[in-house]
Write an enzyme that holds these catalytic residues in place. Sequence first.
Site: not given
Length: 548
Positions: A100, A203, A257, A325-326
């Site tokens: 990440d 990210d 993302e 995970h969000d």
Amino acid sequence: MKTQSNDFKKRVVYQIYPASFKDSNNDGWGDLKGIISKLDYLKDLGVGILWLSPIYPSPMDDMGYDISDYKNINPRFGTMDDFDELIKEASKRDIRIVMDLVINHTSTDHEWFKKAIETPENKYRNYYYIKKGKNSKKPPNNRDSMFTGSAWKKVDNLPGYYYMHLFCDTQADLNYHNEEVIKEVESILKFWLDKGVYGFRCDVINHIYKTSLKDDHSRILYNRGIKYYGTQDGMFKILTRFRTEVLDNYDTFLVGETGNITIEDGNRFINERCLDTFFEFDHSGADKNKFIPILKAKLKPKRLVKPIFKWIKGVPWLGVYLENHDQLRSVNRYGNVDKYYKESAKLLALFLLSLKGTPFIYQGEELGCLNYREFSMSDCKDIAAITATKTVERLLKLSEKKAFKLVNETTNRDHARNPMPWNKSVNGGFNEGHETWLKVNDLYQTINAEDEEKDPDSILNFYKKMIKFRNESDVLKFGDFKDEIVTNKLITYYRTYQNKTYQIVLNFSDKIIKYCGLLNLKLLISNYEAQENFKTLPPYFAGIFEVI
Ligand code: NOJ
């Protein structure tokens, strides 16, 4: 320029949330050794790329998305030797690792930030947005944090100065107008690529470049300022530069993302070689109120499927996903937990894995993991949910309990972040009984990997079957996509490669529906036992047929 394997177009990606995957030393936190111990499970599942949520040193205010050292491993997760071992062991099994990359901001614990606020004149001051307020009480502008509230916080030891944080107040935004920041990131990319990682999930990457620090007077309820930092030209240029300066020297993969983007932006990402693919977020509002996303709405399958199809058709290659995970667990959101739990979980699996693009599975999705049944504010570790609760409490004048109830139903990220259920033993086999960093979901008694492995009809075994089917099917991996029927019940689409065509048929409802389109088609795989002919489709039926 290094030859590109384009493995990301051929493989299924599996996202690991390291804190909650497997705790090898029984300290309550998942770790790298734990991941290594489960590589055979992942190989058997059929995935070919692992994306690890951040494993760098961090105070963990936002669970590692607040990095304090980009070239090290968080001791909670292990050592650099463990990481090297992970790369080696994964590669033995032909599995590639993706890190990440969180470069919009650093933790305020990062050396750069500490130095930036230490003395007035030093080079690190210009790494961040550290600015004088409008006056002693007002920050430099009306920018909102994505986690609600102002995006500016006073610097303790610099009277009158504020720093900008688009996320929580210990995540300080980096300044991409500064050449040195860009060079730092290039050196981070090189560091991990030299270690053998395959690439990065980037990210909030379309927010890194800010064009103005003016007030935003648009009439919007949240994210004020986004017009000055969302998907700006400068960001595309920086990403293209990363590609030509660093990434082209490796066989690599970048997935971004990218919230709030248009189809045109999506095409630019790929055509200008900024990213290999990216995540869209339009579909993830399908079960939320259109205007106030903190409020739940009844799912309309069309609101889920249409945006995904729009993106698949609009760009060359998409990262497709239903969970991460969000977000809350997909079966709770899009399936039918009460009456058709297994059928609907398997429908979602078949849907995801039959789409065009790179499919991303989030840990536990393959088991049909569900949200917590009981969860209160005192259990909550998610900084975004905690901040949002306070804001809802203040704005709607609700008690904390009522405000949290709203947040918990739609946005509390802890539902997907709790320890992975490996078996029926204590803490679901995540560890040997030490208290876990986040409450264990008590459903592990009925939903866990070991039991599902033994049950031929389990959700896990369906995922395995579906991933194998995809891995062996050029039609699903490389085929063109064409949608046909999209209603709130029946959804059909085609995948075609060379002279083979598959039709995918989904009954996204709890009713039996009539559908006569399947005569003369050969059923290849489905979540129901094969029938003589499918003139009617049972609830949550999902199947792939060969058109002959
Ligand atoms: C997106 C990440 O997925 C999320 O978990 C994090 O809180 C924000 N970016 C800030 O880094």
